[in-house]
Design a protein around this motif. Structure first.
Motif, PDB file in Angstrom:
ATOM      1  N   ALA A   1       0.888  -8.251   8.360  1.00  0.00           N
ATOM      2  CA  ALA A   1       0.036  -9.410   8.574  1.00  0.00           C
ATOM      3  C   ALA A   1      -1.062  -9.041   9.567  1.00  0.00           C
ATOM      4  O   ALA A   1      -0.843  -8.276  10.494  1.00  0.00           O
TER       5      ALA A   1
ATOM      6  N   CYS B   1       6.058  -1.692   0.675  1.00  0.00           N
ATOM      7  CA  CYS B   1       6.009  -3.157   0.763  1.00  0.00           C
ATOM      8  C   CYS B   1       4.907  -3.515   1.750  1.00  0.00           C
ATOM      9  O   CYS B   1       4.808  -2.917   2.820  1.00  0.00           O
ATOM     10  N   MET B   2       4.075  -4.485   1.423  1.00  0.00           N
ATOM     11  CA  MET B   2       2.961  -4.856   2.282  1.00  0.00           C
ATOM     12  C   MET B   2       3.355  -5.842   3.379  1.00  0.00           C
ATOM     13  O   MET B   2       2.502  -6.246   4.175  1.00  0.00           O
ATOM     14  N   GLN B   3       4.632  -6.237   3.440  1.00  0.00           N
ATOM     15  CA  GLN B   3       5.116  -7.139   4.487  1.00  0.00           C
ATOM     16  C   GLN B   3       4.162  -8.335   4.629  1.00  0.00           C
ATOM     17  O   GLN B   3       3.654  -8.640   5.706  1.00  0.00           O
ATOM     18  N   CYS B   4       3.929  -9.017   3.530  1.00  0.00           N
ATOM     19  CA  CYS B   4       2.943 -10.097   3.456  1.00  0.00           C
ATOM     20  C   CYS B   4       3.128 -11.149   4.546  1.00  0.00           C
ATOM     21  O   CYS B   4       4.253 -11.462   4.953  1.00  0.00           O
ATOM     22  N   ASP B   5       2.006 -11.714   4.995  1.00  0.00           N
ATOM     23  CA  ASP B   5       2.058 -12.762   6.008  1.00  0.00           C
ATOM     24  C   ASP B   5       2.756 -13.999   5.450  1.00  0.00           C
ATOM     25  O   ASP B   5       3.559 -14.639   6.122  1.00  0.00           O
TER      26      ASP B   5
ATOM     27  N   PRO C   1       4.843 -14.204   2.348  1.00  0.00           N
ATOM     28  CA  PRO C   1       5.388 -13.456   1.210  1.00  0.00           C
ATOM     29  C   PRO C   1       5.770 -14.340   0.030  1.00  0.00           C
ATOM     30  O   PRO C   1       6.594 -15.252   0.176  1.00  0.00           O
TER      31      PRO C   1
ATOM     32  N   LYS D   1      10.647 -13.632   6.280  1.00  0.00           N
ATOM     33  CA  LYS D   1       9.829 -12.810   7.168  1.00  0.00           C
ATOM     34  C   LYS D   1      10.364 -12.937   8.588  1.00  0.00           C
ATOM     35  O   LYS D   1      10.418 -14.032   9.149  1.00  0.00           O
TER      36      LYS D   1
ATOM     37  N   CYS E   1       6.535 -10.613  -6.665  1.00  0.00           N
ATOM     38  CA  CYS E   1       5.859  -9.607  -5.827  1.00  0.00           C
ATOM     39  C   CYS E   1       4.624  -9.073  -6.536  1.00  0.00           C
ATOM     40  O   CYS E   1       4.721  -8.522  -7.643  1.00  0.00           O
TER      41      CYS E   1
ATOM     42  N   TYR F   1       2.917  -6.528  -5.840  1.00  0.00           N
ATOM     43  CA  TYR F   1       2.783  -5.086  -5.676  1.00  0.00           C
ATOM     44  C   TYR F   1       3.832  -4.292  -6.449  1.00  0.00           C
ATOM     45  O   TYR F   1       3.781  -3.065  -6.471  1.00  0.00           O
TER      46      TYR F   1
ATOM     47  N   ARG G   1      -6.614  -4.688   3.358  1.00  0.00           N
ATOM     48  CA  ARG G   1      -5.264  -4.860   2.887  1.00  0.00           C
ATOM     49  C   ARG G   1      -5.286  -4.909   1.364  1.00  0.00           C
ATOM     50  O   ARG G   1      -6.083  -5.618   0.772  1.00  0.00           O
TER      51      ARG G   1
END
Length: 208
Positions: A5, A70-74, A76, A89, A112, A114, A206
């Motif tokens: 994030a 994994c983009m560790q989404c803000d 997710p 998260k 997801c 990604y 990102r």
């Protein structure tokens, strides 16, 4: 490329992020191999893949490499669709999975953007002696030998920045082994950290 994030807020605890310098990535796949070795992922499951592209037109072509952890989404999307709250998260910025709650519905895999999640069907490397004797140390938990029907078999797995290594004060395996020093890992809440400075660069973006 920043995998985390971008706005952690005013929290004082570490907010872990990874920044990858795409100009340094040489597509060697060391990150992929070290990740599989560290997390003992089964056949067909890789948390860390590197997408390869060919740009330009012959004879003026070049290769470009885009790592995709994994983009560790803000916010997710995988967490939003989980019917049992197994994906969430954490305060550290890392999206984690509670294997004991996961029911294996795979909604999160579909959500997801990604393709960074995988289902554990219980497959293993039969030709590798001792492979089934030690379980993946994800989330700092040693779950013992792999046996069908026990977590994480039948559940979803993903990159967590090697959270078990972070708890030991170590960097993720992919960062530690990157040949081109393309990966940087640290605390975004520390304005003096390398990742904070790189993430604030106009070059930073990102994926999606």
């Amino acid at each position: 490329m920043t995998a985390a994030a971008r706005d952690p807020g005013s929290r004082h605890e570490p907010y872990w992020v990874m920044v990858i310098d795409l100009q340094k990535c040489i597509g060697c796949d060391t990150c992929t191999v070290s990740c599989k070795a560290e997390n003992r992922t089964p056949p067909g499951v890789s948390y860390n893949v590197v997408l390869e592209m060919e740009l330009g037109e012959y004879p003026n072509t070049r290769r470009a490499y885009v790592p995709r952890p994994c983009m560790q989404c803000d916010s997710p999307p995988c967490a939003g669709v989980c019917p049992v709250g197994a994906t969430y998260k954490g305060e550290s910025g890392i999206v984690v999975i509670d294997d004991d709650r996961c029911i294996g519905c795979r909604y999160c895999i579909a959500a997801c953007p990604y393709g960074a999640r995988s289902f554990d069907f219980g497959e293993n490397y039969d030709e590798m002696l001792g492979y089934t004797e030690v379980q993946a140390p994800e989330y700092g938990v040693d779950r013992g030998p792999r046996r069908r029907g026990e977590t994480p078999i039948g559940t979803v797995r993903k990159c967590t920045f090697c959270l078990h290594r972070i708890h030991r004060g170590e960097e993720p395996a992919c960062v530690e082994t990157c040949i081109g020093d393309a990966r940087y890992f640290g605390d975004l809440n520390d304005p003096n950290s390398v990742v904070a400075k790189l993430a604030a660069s106009p070059r930073a973006f990102r994926l999606k």
